[in-house]
Write a protein that holds these residues in place. Structure first.
Motif, mmCIF file in Angstrom:
data_model
loop_
_atom_site.group_PDB
_atom_site.id
_atom_site.type_symbol
_atom_site.label_atom_id
_atom_site.label_comp_id
_atom_site.label_asym_id
_atom_site.label_seq_id
_atom_site.Cartn_x
_atom_site.Cartn_y
_atom_site.Cartn_z
ATOM 1 N N ARG A 223 -49.415 -4.004 21.355
ATOM 2 C CA ARG A 223 -50.676 -4.587 21.843
ATOM 3 C C ARG A 223 -51.694 -3.518 22.208
ATOM 4 N NH1 ARG A 223 -50.484 -6.883 26.459
ATOM 5 N NH2 ARG A 223 -52.255 -8.261 26.060
ATOM 6 N N GLU B 70 -55.282 -4.724 21.597
ATOM 7 C CA GLU B 70 -55.716 -5.741 22.559
ATOM 8 C C GLU B 70 -56.019 -5.115 23.914
ATOM 9 O OE1 GLU B 70 -53.166 -5.915 20.551
ATOM 10 O OE2 GLU B 70 -53.016 -7.916 19.635
ATOM 11 N N SER C 272 -59.719 -5.148 25.589
ATOM 12 C CA SER C 272 -59.857 -5.792 26.889
ATOM 13 C C SER C 272 -60.507 -4.845 27.892
ATOM 14 C CB SER C 272 -58.487 -6.232 27.412
ATOM 15 O OG SER C 272 -58.586 -6.782 28.714
#
Length: 227
Positions: free
Chosen positions: A91, A94, A98
Motif C-alpha cells: 500500500r 495509497e 493519502s
C-alpha cells in the motif's frame, strides 16, 4: 489514466538483483510510472530494466544528477525516489497519496534492514528516530516529494554525496516531512561487506564533517576510498 506517482530509480551496475526488484514493483504500475535512470552501467542493467519500466534514461553518473533527470521526464505530480536495493511496503502508493491529500509536500517511510541481526534492528530504530527528531530523511527511506515542492527547492543539489540531507534541509523550509510508519526494507549488504561498526563510524564522521561545512566532493572521496 495519468500516473499518480512517478517512481524514479537511479542505478549503476545492479544487474544481479535488478529484475527481482523491478518485478516487485509491477503491481504498482496501475497508478505509478517507473523510470530507471542508468548512470553508465557496464553490465546489463538497462537491458534488464527495459521491459519492466516505462522509461530507461541514460545519464552521467551521480545519484543527484540521475534523480534530477528522472524528475525532468516524470509525468506524475508526486515523485518517489527509490534506491535499487530498497523494497516498498504494501500500500505504498495509497499511503503516499493519502499523505499528500492531507497537505504533505514531502515525506519518507520508516526503514528496516533485510537482516535478522539485532544490530540492524537497532540501527534502523536510531535512523528512524533521528529522522523524526531532525526532519532529515535519507535516501534509504524512499523520499517522496510533490512536483511543486521539488521545483521550489530546485531539485537535488548537484553534489557527490549527502544530496538527500541537502534536499531535506531545503524542503524543511517548506514544511515538515510526513514520516510514514510503514517500513521500507533496505539491503544490509553494504554494512556487512565493509564491517558494521566501521560503516557506522564512517557515516557519523561524514555527516558531522558535512554539518561543519566540509565540501561534498571531499566527503565522497573519503567515503569511496574507505569502502
Amino acid at each position: 489514466m495519468k500516473a499518480q506517482i512517478s517512481i524514479i530509480m537511479p542505478v549503476i551496475n545492479e544487474a544481479a538483483q535488478l529484475a527481482d526488484k523491478l518485478q516487485a514493483l509491477q503491481a504498482l504500475r496501475t497508478r505509478c510510472e517507473l523510470l530507471l535512470v542508468d548512470g553508465g552501467s557496464s553490465d546489463a542493467s538497462p537491458a534488464i530494466a527495459k521491459p519492466l519500466v516505462d522509461l530507461v534514461l541514460p545519464s552521467q553518473r551521480g545519484r543527484a544528477r540521475q534523480m534530477n533527470l528522472g524528475a525532468e521526464h516524470a509525468q506524475a505530480e508526486v515523485l518517489l525516489f527509490l534506491h535499487a536495493d530498497t523494497r516498498l511496503p504494501e500500500r505504498a502508493a495509497e499511503l503516499i497519496m493519502s499523505a499528500v491529500a492531507q497537505g504533505a509536500a514531502w515525506g519518507r517511510f520508516d526503514v528496516q534492514f533485510d537482516s535478522p541481526q539485532a544490530i540492524f534492528k537497532l540501527i534502523a530504530y536510531l535512523m528512524n528516530a533521528r529522522s523524526r527528531l531532525t526532519g532529515i530523511a535519507t535516501g534509504d527511506q524512499a523520499i517522496f516529494i510533490t512536483r511543486q515542492a521539488f521545483r521550489a527547492v530546485g531539485g537535488f543539489p548537484q553534489i557527490a554525496l549527502m544530496e538527500d540531507i541537502a534536499i531535506s534541509a531545503a524542503l524543511k523550509k517548506i514544511g515538515k516531512p510526513c514520516c510514514l510508519k510503514a517500513e521500507v526494507v533496505t539491503a544490509a549488504r553494504r554494512w556487512q561487506q565493509h564491517g558494521i561498526l566501521r560503516t557506522i563510524l564512517l557515516m557519523w564522521c561524514l555527516r558531522l564533517r558535512y554539518f561543519f561545512g566540509a565540501h561534498p566532493d571531499e566527503l565522497a572521496a573519503r567515503y569511496y576510498r574507505r569502502l
